[in-house]
Write a protein that holds these residues in place. Structure first.
Motif, PDB file in Angstrom:
ATOM      1  N   ILE A  59      45.550  33.437  49.295  1.00 16.55           N
ATOM      2  CA  ILE A  59      44.573  34.675  49.954  1.00 16.55           C
ATOM      3  C   ILE A  59      44.979  35.878  51.157  1.00 16.55           C
ATOM      4  O   ILE A  59      44.839  36.566  50.890  1.00 16.55           O
ATOM      5  CB  ILE A  59      43.481  33.229  50.470  1.00 16.55           C
ATOM      6  CG1 ILE A  59      42.584  32.902  49.909  1.00 16.55           C
ATOM      7  CG2 ILE A  59      42.440  34.719  51.444  1.00 16.55           C
ATOM      8  CD1 ILE A  59      41.913  31.970  49.892  1.00 16.55           C
ATOM      9  N   ASN A  64      44.497  38.927  48.821  1.00 21.96           N
ATOM     10  CA  ASN A  64      42.878  39.640  49.809  1.00 21.96           C
ATOM     11  C   ASN A  64      43.013  40.341  50.282  1.00 21.96           C
ATOM     12  O   ASN A  64      42.453  41.676  49.378  1.00 21.96           O
ATOM     13  CB  ASN A  64      42.521  38.688  50.272  1.00 21.96           C
ATOM     14  CG  ASN A  64      40.726  39.101  50.117  1.00 21.96           C
ATOM     15  OD1 ASN A  64      40.045  38.907  49.081  1.00 21.96           O
ATOM     16  ND2 ASN A  64      40.204  39.016  51.513  1.00 21.96           N
ATOM     17  N   ALA A 114      37.479  36.742  42.783  1.00 25.35           N
ATOM     18  CA  ALA A 114      38.550  35.727  44.093  1.00 25.35           C
ATOM     19  C   ALA A 114      38.898  34.402  43.273  1.00 25.35           C
ATOM     20  O   ALA A 114      39.632  33.761  42.840  1.00 25.35           O
ATOM     21  CB  ALA A 114      37.124  34.692  44.786  1.00 25.35           C
ATOM     22  N   PHE A 172      41.938  32.133  44.208  1.00 26.40           N
ATOM     23  CA  PHE A 172      41.480  30.911  45.775  1.00 26.40           C
ATOM     24  C   PHE A 172      40.673  30.553  45.592  1.00 26.40           C
ATOM     25  O   PHE A 172      39.802  29.557  46.972  1.00 26.40           O
ATOM     26  CB  PHE A 172      40.959  32.618  46.144  1.00 26.40           C
ATOM     27  CG  PHE A 172      41.640  34.050  46.386  1.00 26.40           C
ATOM     28  CD1 PHE A 172      42.868  34.382  46.100  1.00 26.40           C
ATOM     29  CD2 PHE A 172      41.109  35.179  46.519  1.00 26.40           C
ATOM     30  CE1 PHE A 172      44.120  34.869  45.920  1.00 26.40           C
ATOM     31  CE2 PHE A 172      41.906  36.803  46.464  1.00 26.40           C
ATOM     32  CZ  PHE A 172      43.171  36.202  46.706  1.00 26.40           C
TER      33      PHE A 172
END
Length: 277
Positions: A22, A26, A135, A140
């Motif tokens: 992440i 991200n 995600a 994630f």
């Protein structure tokens, strides 16, 4: 290695590896708004769309006007926590679920998150549950909750190639979720595989006396009759519009009838459901 290839999972990850993933990806993918360190004691790690109430996090629905709004846990989140699921953050979404315009929501635009990136291709990641689909595909989380009013789960699921399930309205309570349409809204699930999807759905598909649709759904629910694990005596309607592919309709019909279900073709008209500028 191509940047897109690096987003793809090469097997299961540990909780510590998920956190590092992440932190690394991200900022580029823009899938998650807020998150905390995943709880290594829990079996499942789940994120929720930013219009679903989650205590300890802002529930903004992608809008600057609600950017510091805090809500209590939505009913579905309460059920996840009851089953010891680690609900550890929120995902970006199109602003207010993309109600106002068709210009940006199809590309996953969020005032708070910008334009999220599809982790597997240049195809726009869809809307409005964009961050949840990304995600899951990026590894994630095991699963993520989204909501659908008109394609907001199906579109991102298709674009990002993840398991996506929009159940019948009322099977998952809408309590604690910022609404777009009281008539059409339905929470749903993105998951890394079918087993996880079924497990998460089993946790959150429960009647809620404070949601009118939930009461209606569960009060009228009929139990399937089974013979040797094959569903019988149930008819499924297939709406075939004038421009529907006959071969595709026939394939769907054959697959359903192979399970023992009866199918009925229902002629449908083409209707423009697009929101206007």
């Amino acid at each position: 290695m191509d940047l897109q290839d690096s987003f793809l999972l090469k097997g299961s990850l540990t909780t510590q590896e998920v956190a590092k993933r992440i932190q690394k990806f991200n900022p580029t993918l823009k899938a998650i708004r807020d998150w905390k360190e995943p709880d290594i004691r829990k079996e499942f790690h789940v994120l929720v769309k930013n219009n679903i109430g989650l205590e300890g996090f802002y529930t903004s629905a992608g809008s600057k006007f609600f950017r510091e709004l805090k809500l209590k846990d939505a009913f579905c989140v309460q059920l996840l926590k009851k089953h010891h699921v680690d609900v550890f953050g929120t995902t970006h979404m199109t602003e207010l679920a993309g109600f106002v315009t068709t210009a940006h929501p199809n590309r996953g635009y969020s005032y708070l998150g910008g334009f999220p990136k599809n982790p597997i291709s240049e195809m726009p990641p869809g809307g409005s549950s964009t961050g949840s689909a990304i995600a899951v595909k990026a590894g994630f989380c095991h699963a993520a909750l989204g909501t659908e009013t008109r394609g907001s789960i199906m579109k991102p699921g298709l674009a990002c190639e993840v398991y996506a399930f929009k159940p019948s309205r009322g099977s998952i309570s809408r309590k604690g979720i910022i609404p777009l349409s009281s008539l059409l809204d339905s929470p749903g699930i993105f998951a890394c595989n079918m087993q996880v999807l079924r497990k998460i759905y089993s946790f959150i598909s429960s009647p809620d006396s404070e949601d009118e649709l939930s009461v209606k759904f569960y009060s009228g629910k009929r139990k399937f009759k089974q013979t040797d694990n094959v569903l019988v005596s149930h008819r499924i309607g297939i709406i075939a519009c004038s421009n529907s592919s006959r071969s595709e309709v026939s394939t769907i019909q054959n697959l359903l009838e192979e399970t023992g279900l009866q199918t009925v073709l229902i002629p449908g008209k083409e209707i423009d459901f697009c929101y206007k500028k």
